[in-house]
Structures are given as C-alpha cells and as structure tokens.
Design an enzyme around this catalytic site. Structure first.
Site, PDB file in Angstrom:
ATOM      1  N   ARG A   1       0.852  -1.189   0.000  1.00  0.00           N
ATOM      2  CA  ARG A   1       0.000   0.000   0.000  1.00  0.00           C
ATOM      3  C   ARG A   1       0.891   1.243   0.000  1.00  0.00           C
ATOM      4  O   ARG A   1       1.922   1.298   0.671  1.00  0.00           O
ATOM      5  CB  ARG A   1      -0.903   0.026   1.238  1.00  0.00           C
TER       6      ARG A   1
ATOM      7  N   GLU B   1      -3.894   7.420  -5.496  1.00  0.00           N
ATOM      8  CA  GLU B   1      -4.241   6.503  -6.581  1.00  0.00           C
ATOM      9  C   GLU B   1      -5.685   6.735  -7.007  1.00  0.00           C
ATOM     10  O   GLU B   1      -6.551   6.902  -6.146  1.00  0.00           O
ATOM     11  CB  GLU B   1      -4.078   5.047  -6.119  1.00  0.00           C
TER      12      GLU B   1
ATOM     13  N   HIS C   1      -0.324  -0.077  -9.846  1.00  0.00           N
ATOM     14  CA  HIS C   1      -1.039  -0.928  -8.894  1.00  0.00           C
ATOM     15  C   HIS C   1      -1.694  -2.110  -9.613  1.00  0.00           C
ATOM     16  O   HIS C   1      -2.913  -2.293  -9.579  1.00  0.00           O
ATOM     17  CB  HIS C   1      -2.085  -0.137  -8.112  1.00  0.00           C
TER      18      HIS C   1
END
Length: 319
Positions: A239, A268, A286
């Site tokens: 994360r 994000e 990601h």
C-alpha cells in the site's frame, strides 16, 4: 427465499460476471468507474450484497447513511483499509475479502520491480526506445546484483512468503520482520528480526508486504531509510501509505538509496508526479494481482463468500 440482488461495482473478469449472473439478480457497473459515496448509499437500499473493489470507500460517514437492506460487502481484494470495519459490523453488515489467491501474482510483480529497479530498467528502456543507445563501455549502466544479496521483508504473510520463495531462486539470504516469528516450516530458513530497525540494517533489498493501518502509515520515513545500507533498493507492492514519499525522494536524490520499485502510491490513481523525473524509480500502476488467472480466482472467491452467506453458513473469509 428470493434470489439475492447483487451490485458489482467494477468490471470484473468475464468468468466472474457469468457466474454472478447465473446465481444472483446482478447489476454490473460496465462503465467501470469507482462507486461514489452517493452510489454506495443508494445501493444499500436496492441491493442485498455488494462486491466492491479497493476503489470504493466504506467510510463511517457513508455507512451511517446505509439502509438496513444491505447484508454483506464481499470485497474483491485482500486489503480492507477502504472499509470502516467497526461501522459495518455495528450495522450488522458482514465483510469478506479474497486472501490467498493473489499471493503468487503479487510476488511475481514484486520480483519484476526488484529486478527492474536494480538493473536500470527505466533508463535502459528509454535509451533504446528513443534511439540514444550509441555507445557501450564496461562502466555503462552498471546495476546492483540480486543473486546472493540480503533481502529484507516486512510482513511475512501470504504474499511475503510467496515472494521469499521466489527470491530463494536467486539464492538471496532472506531476513524478515513480522508481528510474530514464523514456525520453522513456514520460515524455511529465513532469519527473524524482532524489530524493523534490526531488519533494515542488513537489507540490501527491502520489500514491503504489510497492510496499511494507522500503525503502519508512514512506516518507511526518513529515519528508517537512513538505516538501510547505502545503495539499498526498496520495493513496495502493498500500500502506498506505507512510504513517506518525500523522504523516499530525498533518500534517492542523496544517493543513499540506489533505486525503488513501486506498484502503489499515496494518491491513486495518478501516483506522485515528482517521481516521473527519476529513472531510479521503476513504477507500475497498482497491478500486482492483474493476471487472468488471479482475477478469475479473486472473483470466484468473492462469490464463494456470498454463496456461503446466503446459504446460512459462515463465509470462509469473514473478517
């Protein structure tokens, strides 16, 4: 009992959507944009279940406005930091996730990031792609060797152990920090450190595999980057909140860190625009779990949890 009504907030794999349509009265967000707070609140009155992704945020404020109809949130993710679990529990809403099935895919990506960061993948690709490769010398683009190096892993859960298994193929010396020491069977020779500080001192490469919690936010800050050996490489497929991004840039610009491989960011989508100027940062958007096999497995795991719940059983991944 009537067929439960299900909202799927994003465009999941075809196999997942086909199974969901077979077994549920399903509405699918084919537009594939994140569900807004207003949409989540409205959905709580129209649906018995939701399969969301990490892009939907079940904050305390949002959950407080939910209808009593919604009974389960079956996440299409392992991480649940987008869910206020106490608020959902207080409303009697079950919450599940999809552990296990994405460990190998994420570990593969961590390996890609580690190798790419260590061996100048960003600069090398740019030089060849733009026609600037016009010379060679023994000093050209010399990187950091992975084979035989010491790898530090923070978080030896499923993904951390999968990454360690792959790193052993490069004869890396595995060190790890975890909330508790693993059994000898699970550790497979990895060296346990009872503090992050102890681990950092030996980590030629550092890979983060722990969840984002209030305690781990900003885990890697300026002081901790300074504890790594000079020339270390940092990898994050967990994360973005785990890393103080300004401190990471400073450590790279000073030369204390050689490189970083990042699949997640504090913001994000989008990432950190300041990173773009640095060839020493190998970045991906990601996509740690983004393989066809894993996406099918994640979707089916979420549906398995729904099936159990509506059959009156305890879902295997109930949080």
């Amino acid at each position: 009992m009537s067929t439960p009504r299900l909202w799927i907030t994003r465009r999941l794999s075809d196999a997942t959507l086909e199974r969901a349509a077979r077994d549920y009265d399903v509405v699918i967000n084919h537009g594939d944009l994140p569900g807004t707070a207003a949409e989540l609140i409205a959905a709580s009155a129209d649906f018995d279940a939701i399969i969301p992704c990490h892009s939907e945020h079940f904050s305390a404020d949002v959950v407080a406005q939910f209808s009593d109809r919604l009974k389960i949130v079956a996440n299409h993710s392992v991480g649940v930091d987008h869910c206020d679990l106490p608020s959902l529990k207080a409303r009697g809403i079950a919450v599940t996730n999809t552990p296990d099935v994405l460990s190998d895919a994420t570990a593969e990506l961590a390996m890609l990031l580690m190798l790419g960061a260590a061996r100048h993948a960003v600069a090398g690709d740019r030089i060849v792609r733009t026609g600037q490769w016009d010379s060679w010398s023994p000093a050209f683009m010399v990187g950091k060797q992975v084979t035989g190096a010491r790898l530090g892993i923070i978080g030896m859960g499923r993904v951390g152990r999968a990454f360690a298994a792959k790193a052993r193929g490069f004869d890396m010396e595995i060190h790890y920090y975890n909330r508790s020491e693993l059994s000898a069977e699970d550790a497979k020779g990895a060296v346990y450190h009872d503090s992050i500080e102890s681990l950092l001192g030996v980590a030629d490469f550092l890979s983060l595999h722990c969840p984002a919690t209030p305690e781990t936010t900003g885990l890697m800050n300026a002081a901790r980057f300074a504890m790594l050996p000079r020339g270390a490489v940092v990898v994050n497929t967990a994360r973005g909140a785990l890393i103080d991004e300004a401190a990471l840039l400073s450590a790279l610009e000073s030369g204390h860190l050689a490189a970083a491989g990042l699949d997640c960011f504090q913001v994000e989508p989008g990432g950190n625009p300041a990173f773009a100027a640095h060839d020493t940062i190998f970045m991906l958007p990601h996509i740690g779990s983004a393989t066809r096999t894993t996406r099918d497995a994640m979707g089916f795991r979420a549906l398995d949890n729904l099936d159990a719940f509506f059959a009156g059983k305890t879902p295997g991944d109930l949080l």
